[in-house]
Design a protein around this motif. Structure first.
Motif, PDB file in Angstrom:
ATOM      1  N   ALA A  58       0.835  -1.208   0.000  1.00  0.00           N
ATOM      2  CA  ALA A  58       0.000   0.000   0.000  1.00  0.00           C
ATOM      3  C   ALA A  58       0.871   1.260   0.000  1.00  0.00           C
ATOM      4  O   ALA A  58       0.562   2.237  -0.688  1.00  0.00           O
ATOM      5  CB  ALA A  58      -0.930   0.001   1.202  1.00  0.00           C
ATOM      6  N   PHE A  59       1.961   1.250   0.754  1.00  0.00           N
ATOM      7  CA  PHE A  59       2.869   2.394   0.791  1.00  0.00           C
ATOM      8  C   PHE A  59       3.508   2.623  -0.581  1.00  0.00           C
ATOM      9  O   PHE A  59       3.501   3.743  -1.097  1.00  0.00           O
ATOM     10  CB  PHE A  59       3.954   2.188   1.851  1.00  0.00           C
ATOM     11  N   LYS A  64       3.990   5.663  -5.720  1.00  0.00           N
ATOM     12  CA  LYS A  64       3.894   5.693  -7.186  1.00  0.00           C
ATOM     13  C   LYS A  64       2.787   6.620  -7.687  1.00  0.00           C
ATOM     14  O   LYS A  64       2.904   7.215  -8.742  1.00  0.00           O
ATOM     15  CB  LYS A  64       3.662   4.277  -7.728  1.00  0.00           C
ATOM     16  N   LYS A  65       1.726   6.752  -6.900  1.00  0.00           N
ATOM     17  CA  LYS A  65       0.606   7.623  -7.278  1.00  0.00           C
ATOM     18  C   LYS A  65       0.809   9.077  -6.853  1.00  0.00           C
ATOM     19  O   LYS A  65      -0.020   9.925  -7.123  1.00  0.00           O
ATOM     20  CB  LYS A  65      -0.686   7.102  -6.664  1.00  0.00           C
ATOM     21  N   GLY A  66       1.921   9.353  -6.183  1.00  0.00           N
ATOM     22  CA  GLY A  66       2.229  10.720  -5.790  1.00  0.00           C
ATOM     23  C   GLY A  66       1.501  11.183  -4.537  1.00  0.00           C
ATOM     24  O   GLY A  66       1.462  12.392  -4.250  1.00  0.00           O
ATOM     25  N   GLU A  67       0.972  10.264  -3.745  1.00  0.00           N
ATOM     26  CA  GLU A  67       0.210  10.642  -2.556  1.00  0.00           C
ATOM     27  C   GLU A  67       1.043  11.344  -1.487  1.00  0.00           C
ATOM     28  O   GLU A  67       0.491  12.011  -0.618  1.00  0.00           O
ATOM     29  CB  GLU A  67      -0.457   9.398  -1.961  1.00  0.00           C
TER      30      GLU A  67
END
Length: 70
Positions: A58-59, A64-67
């Protein structure tokens, strides 16, 4: 092998972009059962965090999604 021995003998690695000085880095190591160890490069003597495979996945997905981008 108990967890403390596993952490002591783990194959710790850090990002290639961390630079030659070794500072400000997070090291990771694969552990048994899909777990992942996390530690501060500047304080390897301190107890590392250990997370499950699901938490690590999840991390990485969030990264990768820029969160976590500022």
């Amino acid at each position: 092998m108990d967890l403390s021995d596993e952490l002591k003998n783990a194959a710790w690695r850090k990002a290639a972009k961390s630079g030659p000085n070794g500072g400000d880095c997070l090291e990771v190591a694969p552990l048994s059962g899909g777990r992942v160890g996390l530690r501060d490069t500047e304080a390897p003597e301190k107890a590392p965090f250990v997370v499950s495979a699901g938490v690590w996945a999840a991390f990485v997905d969030g990264v990768k999604k820029g969160e976590f981008d500022f």
